[in-house]
Design a protein around this motif. Structure first.
Motif, PDB file in Angstrom:
ATOM      1  N   LEU A  56      19.189   5.666  -4.666  1.00 26.20           N
ATOM      2  CA  LEU A  56      17.879   5.999  -4.996  1.00 26.20           C
ATOM      3  C   LEU A  56      17.773   6.421  -6.140  1.00 26.20           C
ATOM      4  O   LEU A  56      18.688   7.578  -6.411  1.00 26.20           O
ATOM      5  N   HIS A  57      17.199   5.806  -7.301  1.00 27.81           N
ATOM      6  CA  HIS A  57      17.311   6.702  -8.609  1.00 27.81           C
ATOM      7  C   HIS A  57      15.810   6.945  -8.996  1.00 27.81           C
ATOM      8  O   HIS A  57      15.054   6.204  -9.071  1.00 27.81           O
ATOM      9  N   SER A  58      15.526   8.303  -9.317  1.00 24.50           N
ATOM     10  CA  SER A  58      14.182   8.688  -9.466  1.00 24.50           C
ATOM     11  C   SER A  58      13.836   7.887 -10.859  1.00 24.50           C
ATOM     12  O   SER A  58      14.696   7.818 -11.857  1.00 24.50           O
ATOM     13  N   ASN A  59      12.464   7.838 -11.236  1.00 25.50           N
ATOM     14  CA  ASN A  59      11.826   7.427 -12.168  1.00 25.50           C
ATOM     15  C   ASN A  59      12.109   8.381 -13.154  1.00 25.50           C
ATOM     16  O   ASN A  59      12.108   9.522 -13.193  1.00 25.50           O
ATOM     17  N   PRO A  60      12.857   8.162 -14.406  1.00 30.53           N
ATOM     18  CA  PRO A  60      13.359   8.948 -15.124  1.00 30.53           C
ATOM     19  C   PRO A  60      12.269   9.687 -16.268  1.00 30.53           C
ATOM     20  O   PRO A  60      12.248  10.675 -17.122  1.00 30.53           O
ATOM     21  N   GLY A  61      10.957   9.006 -16.184  1.00 36.19           N
ATOM     22  CA  GLY A  61       9.981   9.520 -16.863  1.00 36.19           C
ATOM     23  C   GLY A  61      10.022   9.326 -18.373  1.00 36.19           C
ATOM     24  O   GLY A  61      10.787   8.123 -18.750  1.00 36.19           O
ATOM     25  N   ASP A  62       9.853  10.184 -19.367  1.00 31.95           N
ATOM     26  CA  ASP A  62      10.044   9.667 -20.864  1.00 31.95           C
ATOM     27  C   ASP A  62      11.455  10.106 -21.197  1.00 31.95           C
ATOM     28  O   ASP A  62      12.225  10.677 -20.506  1.00 31.95           O
ATOM     29  N   GLU A  63      11.513  10.022 -22.531  1.00 29.84           N
ATOM     30  CA  GLU A  63      12.821  10.360 -23.116  1.00 29.84           C
ATOM     31  C   GLU A  63      13.350  11.744 -23.145  1.00 29.84           C
ATOM     32  O   GLU A  63      14.655  12.130 -23.222  1.00 29.84           O
ATOM     33  N   THR A  64      12.557  12.845 -22.654  1.00 36.25           N
ATOM     34  CA  THR A  64      12.836  14.379 -22.835  1.00 36.25           C
ATOM     35  C   THR A  64      13.605  14.737 -21.657  1.00 36.25           C
ATOM     36  O   THR A  64      14.301  15.746 -21.672  1.00 36.25           O
ATOM     37  N   MET A  65      13.785  13.731 -20.413  1.00 31.69           N
ATOM     38  CA  MET A  65      14.461  14.356 -19.241  1.00 31.69           C
ATOM     39  C   MET A  65      14.071  15.565 -18.750  1.00 31.69           C
ATOM     40  O   MET A  65      14.494  16.137 -18.094  1.00 31.69           O
ATOM     41  N   ALA A  66      12.709  15.653 -18.943  1.00 32.87           N
ATOM     42  CA  ALA A  66      11.934  16.930 -18.399  1.00 32.87           C
ATOM     43  C   ALA A  66      12.282  16.828 -16.955  1.00 32.87           C
ATOM     44  O   ALA A  66      11.660  15.645 -16.509  1.00 32.87           O
ATOM     45  N   GLY A  67      12.714  17.883 -16.272  1.00 30.57           N
ATOM     46  CA  GLY A  67      12.786  17.982 -14.890  1.00 30.57           C
ATOM     47  C   GLY A  67      13.989  17.554 -14.443  1.00 30.57           C
ATOM     48  O   GLY A  67      14.551  17.516 -13.251  1.00 30.57           O
ATOM     49  N   GLY A  68      14.665  16.588 -15.427  1.00 31.45           N
ATOM     50  CA  GLY A  68      16.085  16.014 -15.029  1.00 31.45           C
ATOM     51  C   GLY A  68      15.850  14.650 -14.556  1.00 31.45           C
ATOM     52  O   GLY A  68      15.094  14.104 -14.357  1.00 31.45           O
ATOM     53  N   ASP A  69      17.082  14.289 -13.956  1.00 39.28           N
ATOM     54  CA  ASP A  69      17.523  12.815 -13.586  1.00 39.28           C
ATOM     55  C   ASP A  69      17.920  13.021 -11.963  1.00 39.28           C
ATOM     56  O   ASP A  69      18.982  13.735 -11.964  1.00 39.28           O
ATOM     57  N   ALA A  70      17.302  12.692 -11.061  1.00 35.05           N
ATOM     58  CA  ALA A  70      17.413  12.602  -9.764  1.00 35.05           C
ATOM     59  C   ALA A  70      18.189  11.578  -9.064  1.00 35.05           C
ATOM     60  O   ALA A  70      17.695  10.499  -8.986  1.00 35.05           O
ATOM     61  N   LYS A  71      19.193  11.479  -8.264  1.00 35.14           N
ATOM     62  CA  LYS A  71      19.707  10.309  -7.499  1.00 35.14           C
ATOM     63  C   LYS A  71      20.093  10.968  -5.795  1.00 35.14           C
ATOM     64  O   LYS A  71      20.299  11.964  -5.742  1.00 35.14           O
ATOM     65  N   VAL A  72      19.628   9.856  -5.115  1.00 36.25           N
ATOM     66  CA  VAL A  72      20.117  10.249  -3.740  1.00 36.25           C
ATOM     67  C   VAL A  72      20.888   8.928  -3.060  1.00 36.25           C
ATOM     68  O   VAL A  72      20.320   7.836  -3.295  1.00 36.25           O
ATOM     69  N   SER A  73      21.933   9.063  -2.351  1.00 32.25           N
ATOM     70  CA  SER A  73      22.412   8.047  -1.646  1.00 32.25           C
ATOM     71  C   SER A  73      22.927   8.315  -0.286  1.00 32.25           C
ATOM     72  O   SER A  73      23.024   9.681  -0.120  1.00 32.25           O
ATOM     73  N   GLY A  74      22.791   7.519   0.622  1.00 27.41           N
ATOM     74  CA  GLY A  74      23.260   7.686   1.938  1.00 27.41           C
ATOM     75  C   GLY A  74      22.913   6.284   2.765  1.00 27.41           C
ATOM     76  O   GLY A  74      23.401   5.350   2.194  1.00 27.41           O
TER      77      GLY A  74
END
Length: 156
Positions: free
Chosen positions: A75-93
């Motif tokens: 699962l990949h979080s919506n990255p939002g805008d190009e600033t990467m504010a808050g980061g890029d989150a991924k969960v797998s399992g």
């Protein structure tokens, strides 16, 4: 089965940051495995209900069929805008379908809006959580696995 709550207890500094990435936007990307083993990506929404990170799906949707056959997901979080504010989150399992009628009714009652028809619901049991953030001119990659300390790696 590892729960989101387990992750929160083991990684109390990382968990709220990852959760914030999933709550910042409504739509995210879910990867499942097709019958032939090839990856399939689908849009999805997530809900944090009780101790669990969950997803729902329309009845018979291909992502639900994939998860019923083989629960492995990414699962990949919506990255939002190009600033990467808050980061890029991924969960797998592993996704586990909620089939008990009482649990399914409780899941449905916790949703902001009831599904319009028949649906599938899955608990997502994380076995890897990653948050990548930009710090100055470097990337910081924080990684958690059940029973392990959060690891941080920096890349320039």
């Amino acid at each position: 089965m590892t729960t989101w709550q387990d992750f929160e207890h083991e990684a109390p500094d990382l968990a709220p940051l990852v959760r914030a990435r999933f709550e910042a936007n409504r739509h995210h990307v879910l990867a499942t495995l097709r019958r032939d083993g090839a990856p399939r990506v689908s849009g999805t929404e997530v809900q944090f209900i009780g101790a669990d990170l969950t997803i729902g799906s329309m009845w018979g949707a291909v992502k639900a069929v994939d998860l019923r056959r083989d629960g492995r997901f990414a699962l990949h979080s919506n990255p939002g805008d190009e600033t990467m504010a808050g980061g890029d989150a991924k969960v797998s399992g592993t996704a586990v379908e909620i089939t008990d009628p009482v649990e399914l009714a409780a899941y449905e009652s916790d949703l902001p809006q009831a599904p319009p028809g028949a649906f599938h619901a899955f608990r997502l049991a994380p076995d890897l959580v990653v948050l990548t953030t930009v710090e100055g001119d470097r990337l910081r990659i924080r990684t958690w696995r059940p029973g392990e300390e959060v690891r941080s790696v920096y890349r320039s």
